[in-house]
Design an enzyme around this catalytic site. Structure first.
Site, short mmCIF file in Angstrom:
data_model
loop_
_atom_site.label_atom_id
_atom_site.label_comp_id
_atom_site.label_asym_id
_atom_site.label_seq_id
_atom_site.Cartn_x
_atom_site.Cartn_y
_atom_site.Cartn_z
N ASP A 208 0.15 2.12 -7.18
CA ASP A 208 -0.51 2.78 -8.37
C ASP A 208 -1.42 3.68 -7.86
O ASP A 208 -2.34 3.41 -7.16
CB ASP A 208 -0.72 1.63 -9.55
CG ASP A 208 -1.39 2.62 -10.92
OD1 ASP A 208 -0.41 2.93 -11.46
OD2 ASP A 208 -2.52 2.26 -11.01
N GLU A 250 6.73 -4.46 9.55
CA GLU A 250 7.36 -5.97 10.03
C GLU A 250 8.37 -6.44 9.27
O GLU A 250 9.16 -7.42 9.69
CB GLU A 250 5.97 -6.83 9.86
CG GLU A 250 4.61 -6.37 10.73
CD GLU A 250 3.55 -7.76 10.31
OE1 GLU A 250 3.98 -8.78 10.21
OE2 GLU A 250 2.43 -7.27 10.42
#
Length: 539
Positions: A208, A250
């Site tokens: 956001d 990851e």
């Protein structure tokens, strides 16, 4: 990569993503507020709709001063919505249906009820707890004036004074104090939050207000034309997002940034290979229903993404803007926060016809697409009674702005009004839009979306990839080709338009006329024999 390959590691390049505003999606326990139980119960509906991922607006613990974008605890689901265990079940159940989950992170600010801000408010001026935010003494003889002239995005000053005399910064509501991203603890905390949600199986994160985090450390007054801007699109942001990208990599996770920037070169920097994966295309969302302006917006969007090889995103509506059916039925069909007003006349029949055509346009363009809950039902903007409005934009405007609650009214799942009074009132005539009723009608807006999303997934030419504009058959006509002989034609002109040679009509937003022409405010997907079997066309 095509839209027909949802299991690819590059799924996000072509994905159809459905935005869930949990509070208004489906009420599972009958208390008037949408919840995770309601979402889980309707996962089959979402799977049948044909979407690839769900983006959840904030579902975290929050006082809901700004619809959940005032987060009190990122590791806790708000009790009104459910529990963390339910969220984990939802993520897993959706994934078994082929639907990934994207969560919303709000890094610019937290709730004033967050443990950090409660400690900062209780601390002495200059204390280390306040260094996590932007606290400053005021100006004027007695510090009675704000530290600078910055304005809140919701109107009024961006500063609030505490009883001890210090002021704190909030680019949004006073209940949303801005974090100090120059502080290492703020960066460390957000990277740990990313790990927390990726460990729970989310596929991505929507960021956001992604261009607002970094501030000029001197917090100077804002002068128009100042470069760099004191709090928008500062260069320090890119180091933050590179560190975030290392976390996402990851887990093969992806980022979607909310980035409002007029400079296409600056915008593209956020989409470099080691930063964000995609960013919202907000210029398309705000564009009027005008062929020339839409074509220019599409061209500019594709051009600004091309240098970094990122896919474009297309969205017609979200939880902050007037619903498409209503907006397209107005004299001014674009979207501008400053132009919102009570009682703006709307022709819903016209708006619905245009919204159906716009759905086929957006779903045919290269890249990924977002569908805001209820758009597939053709819901109009609701007229929320003034005494029921909860949006801070309304109150900060002194009551002149209707706010955003009209696009946040709970969805009608059946033709019966809910037993419990919803948190925002549902219009009495919304039974005509009920999902169960539309599911039985192939010609409904829901039927159109289901068919379009199925074709978008099964036709290899849709999704990410090239497109080529075709010569228009008349004024106000947009026509373009996608690979494998797919053609989209949209008539925004005043008269019916001829179609290029084609073999099959795959889908139309409305019937062709008796002469086989495309009526105004109508779109069609064709398979054209003149390009069948050719390799993908250059863009």
């Amino acid at each position: 990569m095509s839209a027909s390959d949802p299991d690819s590691s590059d799924w996000w390049r072509s994905a159809a993503i459905y935005q869930v505003y949990v509070r208004s999606f489906a009420d599972g326990d009958g208390d008037g507020t949408g919840d995770l139980a309601g979402v889980r119960a309707n996962l089959p509906y979402l799977a049948e709709l044909g979407i690839d991922a769900l983006w959840f607006t904030p579902w975290y613990l929050s006082p809901l001063a700004d619809g959940g974008y005032d987060v009190a605890d990122y590791r806790c689901i708000d009790p009104a919505f459910g529990t963390l265990a339910e969220a984990e079940k939802l993520i897993a159940e959706a994934r078994r249906l082929g639907i990934r989950t994207i969560v919303d992170i709000v890094p610019n600010h937290v709730s004033d009820q967050h443990v950090w801000f409660r400690a900062a408010r209780a601390a002495r001026p200059g204390g280390p707890e306040r260094a996590l935010f932007h606290f400053r003494p005021g100006r004027g003889a007695d510090g009675e004036l704000p530290p600078n002239d910055w304005e809140s995005e919701f109107g009024g000053p961006a500063w609030t004074r505490l009883p001890d005399g210090e002021w704190y910064l909030h680019l949004f509501a006073p209940e949303q104090p801005d974090l100090n991203w120059a502080h290492p603890a703020v960066r460390r905390e957000h990277e740990e939050i990313l790990h927390f949600w990726f460990e729970r199986g989310v596929a991505g994160v929507r960021i956001d207000s992604a261009a607002l985090l970094a501030k000029d450390p001197y917090l100077p007054d804002f002068t128009a034309g100042t470069d760099p801007h004191p709090y928008i699109d500062r260069d320090e942001l890119h180091d933050i997002y590179r560190s975030w990208r290392a976390v996402a990599d990851e887990y093969d996770g992806i980022f979607v940034g909310e980035v409002w920037l007029p400079d296409s070169e600056r915008f593209a920097r956020y989409l470099r290979h080691d930063e964000l994966h995609t960013a919202f295309n907000l210029s398309f969302l705000a564009c009027p229903w005008d062929a020339q302006k839409l074509r220019r917006t599409i061209d500019e969007t594709l051009a600004e993404h091309a240098p970094v090889g990122a896919p474009a995103t297309w969205v017609l509506c979200n939880h902050d803007v007037t619903r498409t059916v209503t907006r397209y039925g107005r004299e001014e069909t674009g979207f501008d926060f400053a132009a919102k007003a009570f009682g703006t006349p709307t022709d819903l029949a016209l708006g619905t016809r245009r919204a159906r055509a716009a759905a086929l346009l957006s779903l045919a363009l290269p890249g990924s697409v977002y569908v805001y809950q209820g758009e597939e039902l053709g819901l109009p903007e609701a007229e929320v009674p003034r005494d029921r409005i909860q949006d801070p934009m309304h109150f900060r405007s002194g009551g002149t702005d209707p706010g955003r609650d009209g696009c946040r009214v709970p969805l009608p799942w059946n033709g019966v009004l809910p037993d419990a009074e919803p948190w925002l009132p549902q219009p009495s005539d919304w039974s005509a839009y009920a999902a169960d009723r539309q599911a039985r009608d192939p010609g409904s807006m829901l039927g159109l979306y289901r068919t379009a999303l199925r074709l978008r997934r099964t036709e290899p030419g849709f999704g990410d990839g090239p497109m080529t504009w075709l010569p228009p058959s008349g004024p106000g006509v947009l026509a373009f080709a996608r690979p494998d002989g797919l053609v989209c034609v949209v008539n925004l002109g005043p008269e019916p338009a001829g179609l290029p040679a084609y073999e099959t009509v795959l889908l139309a937003s409305g019937p062709l006329d008796e002469d086989g022409r495309l009526p105004r405010d109508t779109a069609v997907w064709l398979r054209g024999p003149h390009i069948l079997g050719r390799s993908p066309m250059p863009s």
